[in-house]
Motif scaffolding. Structure first.
Motif, PDB file in Angstrom:
ATOM      1  N   GLN A  44      -0.328  -7.310  -7.824  1.00 61.18           N
ATOM      2  CA  GLN A  44      -1.483  -7.826  -6.951  1.00 61.18           C
ATOM      3  C   GLN A  44      -1.144  -9.119  -6.243  1.00 61.18           C
ATOM      4  O   GLN A  44      -0.294 -10.237  -6.961  1.00 61.18           O
ATOM      5  N   SER A  45      -1.157  -9.271  -4.767  1.00 60.69           N
ATOM      6  CA  SER A  45      -0.620 -10.331  -4.175  1.00 60.69           C
ATOM      7  C   SER A  45      -1.488 -11.494  -4.630  1.00 60.69           C
ATOM      8  O   SER A  45      -2.797 -11.371  -4.604  1.00 60.69           O
ATOM      9  N   THR A  75       2.675  -8.620   0.608  1.00 61.46           N
ATOM     10  CA  THR A  75       1.905  -7.374   0.579  1.00 61.46           C
ATOM     11  C   THR A  75       2.103  -6.841  -0.684  1.00 61.46           C
ATOM     12  O   THR A  75       3.235  -6.644  -1.203  1.00 61.46           O
ATOM     13  N   PRO A  76       0.969  -5.655  -1.284  1.00 64.57           N
ATOM     14  CA  PRO A  76       1.529  -4.929  -2.160  1.00 64.57           C
ATOM     15  C   PRO A  76       2.470  -4.136  -2.238  1.00 64.57           C
ATOM     16  O   PRO A  76       3.554  -3.981  -3.175  1.00 64.57           O
ATOM     17  N   LEU A 111      11.619 -12.787   1.068  1.00 65.66           N
ATOM     18  CA  LEU A 111      11.386 -12.024  -0.393  1.00 65.66           C
ATOM     19  C   LEU A 111      12.735 -11.101  -0.557  1.00 65.66           C
ATOM     20  O   LEU A 111      13.143 -10.490   0.261  1.00 65.66           O
ATOM     21  N   LEU A 112      13.402 -11.599  -1.851  1.00 67.60           N
ATOM     22  CA  LEU A 112      14.908 -11.226  -2.096  1.00 67.60           C
ATOM     23  C   LEU A 112      14.699 -10.285  -3.063  1.00 67.60           C
ATOM     24  O   LEU A 112      14.124 -10.872  -4.388  1.00 67.60           O
ATOM     25  N   ASN A 113      15.566  -9.122  -3.326  1.00 68.79           N
ATOM     26  CA  ASN A 113      16.203  -8.776  -4.573  1.00 68.79           C
ATOM     27  C   ASN A 113      17.451  -8.027  -4.235  1.00 68.79           C
ATOM     28  O   ASN A 113      17.446  -6.732  -3.757  1.00 68.79           O
ATOM     29  N   GLN A 114      18.502  -8.669  -4.522  1.00 65.94           N
ATOM     30  CA  GLN A 114      19.974  -8.639  -3.825  1.00 65.94           C
ATOM     31  C   GLN A 114      19.774  -8.273  -2.286  1.00 65.94           C
ATOM     32  O   GLN A 114      20.690  -8.985  -1.595  1.00 65.94           O
ATOM     33  N   GLY A 153       8.957 -13.557   6.731  1.00 66.09           N
ATOM     34  CA  GLY A 153       7.971 -13.845   7.523  1.00 66.09           C
ATOM     35  C   GLY A 153       6.935 -14.706   7.047  1.00 66.09           C
ATOM     36  O   GLY A 153       7.237 -15.525   6.153  1.00 66.09           O
ATOM     37  N   THR A 154       5.810 -14.811   7.585  1.00 65.94           N
ATOM     38  CA  THR A 154       4.765 -15.776   7.067  1.00 65.94           C
ATOM     39  C   THR A 154       4.413 -15.261   5.625  1.00 65.94           C
ATOM     40  O   THR A 154       4.574 -14.030   5.199  1.00 65.94           O
ATOM     41  N   PRO A 155       3.729 -16.138   4.699  1.00 66.88           N
ATOM     42  CA  PRO A 155       3.281 -15.533   3.422  1.00 66.88           C
ATOM     43  C   PRO A 155       2.371 -14.510   3.620  1.00 66.88           C
ATOM     44  O   PRO A 155       2.477 -13.410   2.710  1.00 66.88           O
ATOM     45  N   GLN A 156       1.481 -14.365   4.559  1.00 66.09           N
ATOM     46  CA  GLN A 156       0.591 -13.448   4.678  1.00 66.09           C
ATOM     47  C   GLN A 156       1.387 -12.040   4.983  1.00 66.09           C
ATOM     48  O   GLN A 156       1.024 -11.052   4.536  1.00 66.09           O
TER      49      GLN A 156
END
Length: 248
Positions: free
Chosen positions: A235-236, A222-223, A206-209, A215-218
């Motif tokens: 919402q996930s 997360t929120p 999960l990236l933002n700069q 990790g795993t999708p779970q």
């Protein structure tokens, strides 16, 4: 193993990527998610040396990745390709073998069989003489997927492969991703909308700069993590309607 250590990119003083580090083992399908402008494409290009990095190291099997690009198959976003260029489907895919053989050597029977097999796998053999610009968006994406397969690489980088494609193409792409993963290949795939395919991934970045979660999708979806990435409560999709699109 693919290793990215402290990768950072700046565009004339504007931060594009900030100190990103991760490692991927063979046989993993890893997704990159994040909002528009998060640095997903920037990261892939910087890894390959297509744009300069301020600092950071990218290694594959302990050696610099830019020194062994013949082992990498890269499929850029469709918006970065000149679809008006007068080239046939066959020649687009044959470029993968020409790169291996050298530009001044004619491809032999073995190269032709590899290209044929790749086009048949993506169900595009019957259009081998068609110009690339005459195809639909999904067909065009399948041709470039065939080129990646014909390259017989160890590391596959795909930038937004699901954008503008039909359901049949999406299914073919996901099937081939699974096959490559089972062969021990490394796949790094960016997308702004994974939808129901999230659970088919081994890992998410999960990236933002900067790298917000890995990790795993779970573990990633997360929120709290989504709020950090997108700047607002979300919402996930793992706990909500999977057809709700919010990666935009």
């Amino acid at each position: 193993m693919l290793e990215v250590q402290h990768l950072a990119v700046n565009y004339r003083g504007v931060l594009g990527l900030d100190d990103v580090s991760f490692a991927i083992k063979p046989g993993q399908l890893v997704g990159i998610i994040g909002p528009n402008g998060a640095g997903k494409s920037t990261m892939l290009k910087a890894m390959l040396g297509l744009i300069p990095a301020d600092h950071g190291v990218v290694r594959y099997c302990t050696c610099p990745l830019h020194q062994q690009l013949e082992k990498v198959a890269y499929v850029p976003q469709r918006s970065q390709i000149d679809w008006d260029y007068p080239i046939s489907v066959w020649n687009v895919v044959m470029m993968a073998r020409t790169r291996q053989l050298g530009w001044f050597r004619s491809p032999g029977r073995a190269a032709q069989e590899i290209v044929k097999a790749a086009l048949e796998r993506v169900e595009m053999w019957h259009l081998k003489h068609r110009r690339i610009g005459e195809l639909s968006g999904g067909q065009q994406q399948r041709v470039f997927l065939a080129r990646a397969l014909a390259q017989q690489a160890d590391l596959f980088l795909f930038d937004e492969p699901f954008t503008g494609v039909d359901k049949k193409t999406e299914a073919i792409i996901l099937e081939i991703f699974g096959e490559l993963r089972s062969q021990g290949k490394i796949l790094l795939v960016s997308s702004h909308d994974w939808g129901q395919t999230l659970m088919e991934l081994d890992r998410l970045l999960l990236l933002n700069q900067r790298l917000i979660a890995d990790g795993t999708p779970q573990q990633v979806m997360t929120p709290e993590n989504l709020h950090q990435a997108y700047g607002k409560p979300l919402q996930s999709p793992l706990h909500h309607d999977l057809e709700t699109t919010f990666f935009c």
